[in-house]
Design a protein around this motif. Structure first.
Motif, mmCIF file in Angstrom:
data_model
loop_
_atom_site.group_PDB
_atom_site.id
_atom_site.type_symbol
_atom_site.label_atom_id
_atom_site.label_comp_id
_atom_site.label_asym_id
_atom_site.label_seq_id
_atom_site.Cartn_x
_atom_site.Cartn_y
_atom_site.Cartn_z
ATOM 1 N N ARG A 129 -2.667 3.576 -0.395
ATOM 2 C CA ARG A 129 -3.109 2.205 -0.632
ATOM 3 C C ARG A 129 -2.189 1.213 0.075
ATOM 4 O O ARG A 129 -2.652 0.252 0.692
ATOM 5 C CB ARG A 129 -3.139 1.906 -2.137
ATOM 6 C CG ARG A 129 -4.179 2.711 -2.901
ATOM 7 C CD ARG A 129 -4.153 2.356 -4.383
ATOM 8 N NE ARG A 129 -4.976 3.283 -5.141
ATOM 9 C CZ ARG A 129 -6.291 3.175 -5.301
ATOM 10 N NH1 ARG A 129 -6.911 2.147 -4.750
ATOM 11 N NH2 ARG A 129 -6.963 4.073 -5.994
ATOM 12 N N SER A 133 -3.088 -1.218 3.296
ATOM 13 C CA SER A 133 -2.828 -2.662 3.220
ATOM 14 C C SER A 133 -2.042 -3.112 4.441
ATOM 15 O O SER A 133 -2.346 -4.149 5.050
ATOM 16 C CB SER A 133 -2.045 -3.003 1.940
ATOM 17 O OG SER A 133 -2.839 -2.855 0.789
ATOM 18 N N GLN A 151 -11.841 -5.901 -0.356
ATOM 19 C CA GLN A 151 -12.948 -5.071 -0.836
ATOM 20 C C GLN A 151 -13.891 -4.818 0.340
ATOM 21 O O GLN A 151 -14.660 -5.702 0.733
ATOM 22 C CB GLN A 151 -13.705 -5.767 -1.967
ATOM 23 C CG GLN A 151 -12.884 -5.991 -3.221
ATOM 24 C CD GLN A 151 -13.634 -6.813 -4.258
ATOM 25 O OE1 GLN A 151 -14.726 -7.304 -4.008
ATOM 26 N NE2 GLN A 151 -13.042 -6.967 -5.425
ATOM 27 N N VAL A 191 -10.467 2.295 5.440
ATOM 28 C CA VAL A 191 -10.348 1.530 4.197
ATOM 29 C C VAL A 191 -11.624 1.680 3.371
ATOM 30 O O VAL A 191 -11.574 1.880 2.155
ATOM 31 C CB VAL A 191 -10.070 0.040 4.499
ATOM 32 C CG1 VAL A 191 -10.145 -0.784 3.209
ATOM 33 C CG2 VAL A 191 -8.700 -0.127 5.144
ATOM 34 N N ALA A 195 -11.563 3.133 -0.329
ATOM 35 C CA ALA A 195 -11.768 2.210 -1.450
ATOM 36 C C ALA A 195 -13.185 2.226 -2.007
ATOM 37 O O ALA A 195 -13.399 1.864 -3.160
ATOM 38 C CB ALA A 195 -11.409 0.785 -1.008
ATOM 39 N N SER A 199 -11.374 -2.057 -4.386
ATOM 40 C CA SER A 199 -10.394 -2.655 -3.495
ATOM 41 C C SER A 199 -9.228 -1.682 -3.350
ATOM 42 O O SER A 199 -9.325 -0.519 -3.733
ATOM 43 C CB SER A 199 -9.896 -3.986 -4.067
ATOM 44 O OG SER A 199 -9.119 -3.761 -5.235
ATOM 45 N N LEU A 200 -8.120 -2.165 -2.811
ATOM 46 C CA LEU A 200 -6.932 -1.319 -2.695
ATOM 47 C C LEU A 200 -6.031 -1.436 -3.917
ATOM 48 O O LEU A 200 -4.871 -1.045 -3.885
ATOM 49 C CB LEU A 200 -6.161 -1.682 -1.416
ATOM 50 C CG LEU A 200 -6.904 -1.313 -0.129
ATOM 51 C CD1 LEU A 200 -6.109 -1.735 1.101
ATOM 52 C CD2 LEU A 200 -7.182 0.190 -0.076
ATOM 53 N N SER A 203 -8.136 1.431 -9.904
ATOM 54 C CA SER A 203 -9.016 1.102 -11.017
ATOM 55 C C SER A 203 -8.210 1.018 -12.311
ATOM 56 O O SER A 203 -7.395 1.883 -12.611
ATOM 57 C CB SER A 203 -10.110 2.160 -11.153
ATOM 58 O OG SER A 203 -10.933 1.890 -12.261
ATOM 59 N N GLN A 210 -0.144 -3.655 -8.514
ATOM 60 C CA GLN A 210 -0.203 -3.093 -7.175
ATOM 61 C C GLN A 210 0.773 -3.786 -6.233
ATOM 62 O O GLN A 210 1.367 -3.158 -5.357
ATOM 63 C CB GLN A 210 -1.620 -3.173 -6.618
ATOM 64 C CG GLN A 210 -1.797 -2.600 -5.216
ATOM 65 C CD GLN A 210 -1.399 -1.134 -5.100
ATOM 66 O OE1 GLN A 210 -1.325 -0.409 -6.100
ATOM 67 N NE2 GLN A 210 -1.131 -0.681 -3.880
#
Length: 290
Positions: A129, A133, A151, A191, A195, A199-200, A203, A210
């Motif tokens: 993740r 990013s 997202q 990505v 995902a 999103s990154l 959940s 994050q």
């Protein structure tokens, strides 16, 4: 009944969640500080709606006495203006900082702040993740928060651009960024595959959680000043749009440009400003020089 100004300001922030996570956090911190400082200045039992120009003047005088820079004063005044707008008193503060004795922010440095993270360094980032990013930051000039909240199901719509939600962006301003090459497409594919519809952010976890993980991972690897990835993006876009190096990389300065080159330079800076989410040509001097 005693009135706690700081508490009222924090409640106002909780009711009005304008802007990105970082903007809201900065606003809470500054207004919380202002609430405490008003008491220190002898202003007690002030309701948030009771703010007057004399209160603003006292706080500003204290900040100047503390030696705050013009840039710091400008940022703090933006939060005070937010306060006055929320209570329906926007005219309490002059429209320009110059009227408050705050100098114009100096943007031109002509020293590059670009940061380049090589492929082999990125591939060694064990947290996928965080790695994705960083790849989004490098490929599209995203801010850290934007890359973490990204997202793909929303951002990628099959066109030649990506869309960023207002809630991801600083200042709460949505924007689009062009997709220009295969490398960017490859990053987006990976990505999206990772995902899915999310999103990154894992959940069940928050952005703040994050972000802490991101900071821990990058710190352990010695990766810092990663805002410089935006500088690198801006400089690469300038090369693509103009055909020459930006001033911070040894390219021609403004006074050396021909009239035709000045027109190209201005168009490039306006485009880059939009892609970075600023909408101010002046701010591009931070990334490109002048």
């Amino acid at each position: 009944m005693k009135i706690n100004t700081e508490r009222e300001l924090l409640q106002m922030c909780a009711r009005n969640r304008d802007g990105s996570f970082s903007t809201q956090a900065a606003r809470r911190n500054i207004l919380s500080m202002v609430g405490r400082q008003l008491v220190e200045l002898g202003i007690y039992n002030l309701p948030a709606t009771g703010l007057k120009q004399k209160h603003i003047t006292k706080v500003l005088e204290r900040w100047k006495a503390d030696g705050c820079s013009d840039a710091t004063l400008k940022n703090r005044m933006a939060h005070l203006r937010w306060w006055t707008e929320k209570i329906g008193k926007p005219n309490l503060i002059p429209r320009t900082n110059a009227e408050l004795g705050i100098g114009r922010r100096k943007y031109v440095t002509n020293e590059t702040k670009a940061v380049h993270v090589a492929d082999d360094v990125l591939s060694s980032v064990g947290d996928e993740r965080v790695r994705l990013s960083l790849e989004l930051q490098r490929a599209f000039g995203l801010r850290r928060e934007e890359s973490i909240k990204f997202q793909p199901a929303y951002a990628i719509d099959g066109s030649d651009r990506i869309k960023l939600k207002a809630s991801w962006c600083k200042g709460g301003r949505e924007r689009v960024i062009p997709i220009r090459n295969e490398h960017q497409l490859d990053v987006l594919r990976r990505v999206a595959q990772f995902a899915g519809s999310g999103s990154l952010i894992p959940s069940g976890e928050t952005y703040k959680e994050q972000l802490k993980r991101y900071e821990n991972v990058t710190s352990r690897m010695g990766l810092n000043k990663l805002h410089g990835l935006r500088h690198a993006y801006a400089q690469q876009r300038y090369r693509e749009l103009t055909g020459w190096e930006p001033p911070v990389s040894g390219g021609p300065k403004a006074k050396q440009l021909t009239p035709e080159m000045k027109a190209v330079d201005l168009a490039a800076r306006l485009a880059i400003s939009e892609e970075l989410g600023h909408s101010r040509e002046a701010i591009t001097a931070v990334y490109l020089g002048r």
